[in-house]
Scaffold this motif. Structure first.
Motif, PDB file in Angstrom:
ATOM      1  N   ASP A  74       5.950  -2.058   0.623  1.00 43.94           N
ATOM      2  CA  ASP A  74       7.309  -1.695   0.976  1.00 43.94           C
ATOM      3  C   ASP A  74       7.411  -0.180   0.948  1.00 43.94           C
ATOM      4  O   ASP A  74       6.619   0.498   0.293  1.00 43.94           O
ATOM      5  CB  ASP A  74       8.311  -2.275  -0.030  1.00 43.94           C
ATOM      6  CG  ASP A  74       8.349  -3.790   0.004  1.00 43.94           C
ATOM      7  OD1 ASP A  74       8.289  -4.349   1.109  1.00 43.94           O
ATOM      8  OD2 ASP A  74       8.431  -4.394  -1.077  1.00 43.94           O
ATOM      9  N   ALA A  75       8.408   0.357   1.645  1.00 38.73           N
ATOM     10  CA  ALA A  75       8.646   1.784   1.578  1.00 38.73           C
ATOM     11  C   ALA A  75       9.013   2.148   0.143  1.00 38.73           C
ATOM     12  O   ALA A  75       9.681   1.394  -0.558  1.00 38.73           O
ATOM     13  CB  ALA A  75       9.760   2.168   2.545  1.00 38.73           C
ATOM     14  N   GLY A 111       4.089   1.788   1.996  1.00 36.98           N
ATOM     15  CA  GLY A 111       4.683   1.665   3.313  1.00 36.98           C
ATOM     16  C   GLY A 111       5.639   2.827   3.536  1.00 36.98           C
ATOM     17  O   GLY A 111       6.100   3.458   2.600  1.00 36.98           O
ATOM     18  N   TYR A 112       5.896   3.114   4.791  1.00 35.88           N
ATOM     19  CA  TYR A 112       6.919   4.098   5.139  1.00 35.88           C
ATOM     20  C   TYR A 112       7.629   3.601   6.382  1.00 35.88           C
ATOM     21  O   TYR A 112       7.089   2.809   7.143  1.00 35.88           O
ATOM     22  CB  TYR A 112       6.343   5.506   5.331  1.00 35.88           C
ATOM     23  CG  TYR A 112       5.404   5.663   6.498  1.00 35.88           C
ATOM     24  CD1 TYR A 112       5.864   6.067   7.753  1.00 35.88           C
ATOM     25  CD2 TYR A 112       4.046   5.423   6.354  1.00 35.88           C
ATOM     26  CE1 TYR A 112       4.999   6.214   8.814  1.00 35.88           C
ATOM     27  CE2 TYR A 112       3.171   5.567   7.412  1.00 35.88           C
ATOM     28  CZ  TYR A 112       3.652   5.975   8.637  1.00 35.88           C
ATOM     29  OH  TYR A 112       2.789   6.115   9.687  1.00 35.88           O
ATOM     30  N   THR A 113       8.848   4.030   6.556  1.00 39.61           N
ATOM     31  CA  THR A 113       9.649   3.581   7.686  1.00 39.61           C
ATOM     32  C   THR A 113       9.245   4.357   8.925  1.00 39.61           C
ATOM     33  O   THR A 113       9.377   5.576   8.974  1.00 39.61           O
ATOM     34  CB  THR A 113      11.151   3.776   7.407  1.00 39.61           C
ATOM     35  OG1 THR A 113      11.464   3.119   6.179  1.00 39.61           O
ATOM     36  CG2 THR A 113      11.984   3.193   8.527  1.00 39.61           C
ATOM     37  N   VAL A 135       7.891  -0.996   9.219  1.00 41.35           N
ATOM     38  CA  VAL A 135       7.182  -0.401   8.097  1.00 41.35           C
ATOM     39  C   VAL A 135       5.725  -0.189   8.482  1.00 41.35           C
ATOM     40  O   VAL A 135       5.029  -1.132   8.854  1.00 41.35           O
ATOM     41  CB  VAL A 135       7.276  -1.285   6.832  1.00 41.35           C
ATOM     42  CG1 VAL A 135       6.446  -0.703   5.697  1.00 41.35           C
ATOM     43  CG2 VAL A 135       8.726  -1.418   6.391  1.00 41.35           C
ATOM     44  N   ARG A 150       1.941   1.813   7.275  1.00 41.87           N
ATOM     45  CA  ARG A 150       1.239   1.927   6.003  1.00 41.87           C
ATOM     46  C   ARG A 150       0.372   3.172   5.966  1.00 41.87           C
ATOM     47  O   ARG A 150      -0.172   3.592   6.974  1.00 41.87           O
ATOM     48  CB  ARG A 150       0.353   0.710   5.799  1.00 41.87           C
ATOM     49  CG  ARG A 150       1.132  -0.566   5.708  1.00 41.87           C
ATOM     50  CD  ARG A 150       0.200  -1.767   5.798  1.00 41.87           C
ATOM     51  NE  ARG A 150       0.885  -2.979   5.432  1.00 41.87           N
ATOM     52  CZ  ARG A 150       1.432  -3.800   6.289  1.00 41.87           C
ATOM     53  NH1 ARG A 150       1.398  -3.537   7.572  1.00 41.87           N
ATOM     54  NH2 ARG A 150       2.038  -4.897   5.882  1.00 41.87           N
ATOM     55  N   SER A 159       8.904   8.903   6.095  1.00 44.80           N
ATOM     56  CA  SER A 159      10.133   8.129   6.325  1.00 44.80           C
ATOM     57  C   SER A 159      11.284   9.050   6.696  1.00 44.80           C
ATOM     58  O   SER A 159      12.045   8.760   7.628  1.00 44.80           O
ATOM     59  CB  SER A 159      10.499   7.318   5.084  1.00 44.80           C
ATOM     60  OG  SER A 159       9.606   6.259   4.896  1.00 44.80           O
TER      61      SER A 159
END
Length: 127
Positions: A58-59, A84-86, A92, A94, A120
């Motif tokens: 997840d972010a 993760g990043y948006t 998302v 990675r 993000s």
């Protein structure tokens, strides 16, 4: 809107952008057997993409897989730290660090988290 979303999903490509692989070979003691499986996995890319794909990312969170957790990928002497990043469109993406099991976990976790947050914010500003 639904047709556009389907078109974007159909044209999506998983890819791996990599840097610093030569750093893995700096110290012989990092990999007791051979560094060959690690370099082969990086070169094939699909192995690393599968590994990242199976990690629950997840972010703003960092996930770790250490040693034997990576054995199914031929990477039992490595650790992977990932987050993760948006990305554009709100999906998302990675990013992560792959290294020997003796890596600096706290320092690398901070770095991965910081880069993910930066990406993000950067990509969020473009939308």
């Amino acid at each position: 809107m639904e047709a556009l979303a389907e078109q974007v999903a159909a044209n999506r490509h998983d890819r791996l952008v990599m840097a610093g692989a030569a750093n893995l070979a700096r110290t012989e003691r990092d990999f007791t057997g051979s560094i060959f499986p690690v370099l082969e996995a990086i070169e094939e890319q699909v192995t690393i993409l599968r590994l990242f794909g199976e990690m629950d990312l997840d972010a703003d969170e960092v996930s770790a897989r250490i040693g034997r957790e990576n054995a199914d990928y031929g990477l039992s002497e490595t650790s992977v730290l990932a987050s993760g990043y948006t990305a554009q469109g709100g999906s998302v993406a990675r990013l992560g660090v792959l290294g020997p099991t003796r890596m600096d976990y706290s320092g690398n976790m901070v770095a991965v988290r910081a880069v993910a947050r930066y990406l993000s914010r950067l990509l969020g500003d473009e939308n």
